[in-house]
Motif scaffolding. Structure first.
Motif, PDB file in Angstrom:
ATOM      1  N   GLN A 137       0.676  -1.297  -0.175  1.00  8.40           N
ATOM      2  CA  GLN A 137       0.027   0.109   0.127  1.00  8.40           C
ATOM      3  C   GLN A 137       1.059   1.396   0.066  1.00  8.40           C
ATOM      4  OE1 GLN A 137      -3.815   0.841   2.343  1.00  8.40           O
ATOM      5  NE2 GLN A 137      -2.360   2.051   3.404  1.00  8.40           N
ATOM      6  N   GLY A 138       1.807   1.182   0.821  1.00 12.54           N
ATOM      7  CA  GLY A 138       2.827   2.401   0.982  1.00 12.54           C
ATOM      8  C   GLY A 138       4.068   2.013   0.632  1.00 12.54           C
ATOM      9  N   TRP A 139       4.530   2.384  -0.561  1.00  8.39           N
ATOM     10  CA  TRP A 139       5.874   2.014  -0.950  1.00  8.39           C
ATOM     11  C   TRP A 139       6.665   2.844  -2.026  1.00  8.39           C
ATOM     12  CZ3 TRP A 139       8.376  -1.312   2.352  1.00  8.39           C
ATOM     13  CH2 TRP A 139       9.893  -1.838   2.041  1.00  8.39           C
ATOM     14  N   CYS A 140       7.668   3.028  -2.131  1.00  7.40           N
ATOM     15  CA  CYS A 140       8.338   3.647  -3.198  1.00  7.40           C
ATOM     16  C   CYS A 140       8.228   3.168  -4.494  1.00  7.40           C
ATOM     17  CB  CYS A 140       9.940   4.131  -2.871  1.00  7.40           C
ATOM     18  SG  CYS A 140      10.944   2.767  -2.601  1.00  7.40           S
ATOM     19  N   VAL A 141       8.673   3.746  -5.555  1.00  4.97           N
ATOM     20  CA  VAL A 141       8.618   3.138  -6.923  1.00  4.97           C
ATOM     21  C   VAL A 141       9.864   2.475  -6.890  1.00  4.97           C
ATOM     22  CG1 VAL A 141       9.125   3.687  -9.378  1.00  4.97           C
ATOM     23  CG2 VAL A 141       7.569   5.059  -7.918  1.00  4.97           C
ATOM     24  N   HIS A 142       9.783   0.960  -7.207  1.00  2.50           N
ATOM     25  CA  HIS A 142      10.880   0.122  -7.490  1.00  2.50           C
ATOM     26  C   HIS A 142      10.730  -0.584  -8.640  1.00  2.50           C
ATOM     27  CE1 HIS A 142       7.631  -1.889  -5.306  1.00  2.50           C
ATOM     28  NE2 HIS A 142       8.119  -3.224  -5.640  1.00  2.50           N
TER      29      HIS A 142
END
Length: 245
Positions: A137-142
């Motif tokens: 839900q809350g994660w950086c672009v990877h």
């Protein structure tokens, strides 16, 4: 050179579990989730790791017929040699009702058509079999540009039920404080790894080391200990989902 040394020495996955669960509870809970799947899957049963990557979870399924499937794109530095079947998850090359269990860990954000993937996982899963799924839900672009979606608990519930799965549970891995702790871990990297001039980086090395102590060790432990006070858990990094066919 400095970046390589630091990145090798400060891998959270290398820390003892008694420490890691307070620094990186998200990954710690994910490992427990996989262990739950392994303990509930009968010996010699067929298990599909959908989007297996480097097959980091294979070690938990030594008693099973573990099949790793992945398109083998996304992680440029990843080693995909252990993959058994290279395939798009939207159209799996397996017969219906063949797998006792399926794990799909941090994969659904990387596929263009998540509903098609869930439909396929339902098709190849045996009746009364279980899907063990984790989504961010809350994660950086990877793994850019192969990063397309983020999911709320309501969104993933909708997609799973549309694929005819029966949801057993949806669990957030962190609350607000755990979410904040994880964001702070990236601060030293964002601050220091972007410095191009080597002599400047060398002069700032003591401050960089201090930032790791503060933002990767001390503050995350304090914040993760406080995470129990967030009962609502609308701020979470990931969801762990167990669903039944």
């Amino acid at each position: 050179m400095i970046k390589k040394v630091i990145s090798k020495k400060l891998q959270l996955s290398d820390l003892p579990s008694c420490i890691r669960k307070y620094i990186d509870p998200d990954t710690f809970q994910r490992d427990l989730f996989i262990r739950e799947c392994a303990s509930e899957t009968p010996a010699n049963a067929f298990i599909l790791d959908a989007g297996a990557g480097e097959c980091q979870y294979k070690k938990y399924f030594q008693k099973n017929n573990y099949i790793a499937c992945d398109l083998a794109v996304g992680g440029e530095s990843w080693d995909y040699k252990k993959i058994n079947v290279i395939s798009n998850l939207e159209k799996l090359p397996f017969k219906d009702n063949i797998f006792n269990s399926i794990i799909c860990i941090q994969v659904l954000e990387h596929v263009k058509e998540p509903q098609l993937v869930l439909n396929e996982l339902y098709r190849v899963l045996q009746n009364n079999g279980y899907l063990y799924l984790s989504v961010p839900q809350g994660w950086c672009v990877h793994q850019a540009p192969f990063d397309f979606y983020r999911y709320t608990n309501y969104g993933i519930q909708y997609l799973l039920e549309k694929a005819n799965f029966s949801i057993q549970y949806i669990k957030p891995t962190t609350g607000y404080f755990g979410y904040l702790a994880n964001r702070l871990i990236f601060l030293p990297k964002i601050t220091f790894w972007t410095i191009k001039r080597k002599y400047v980086r060398f002069l700032l090395l003591p401050f960089e080391f201090l930032s790791y102590i503060i933002f990767v060790l001390v503050l995350p432990i304090i914040l993760n200990l406080c995470d129990r006070f967030d009962k609502q858990r609308d701020f979470t990094l990931n969801y762990l989902i167990k669903a039944k066919k």
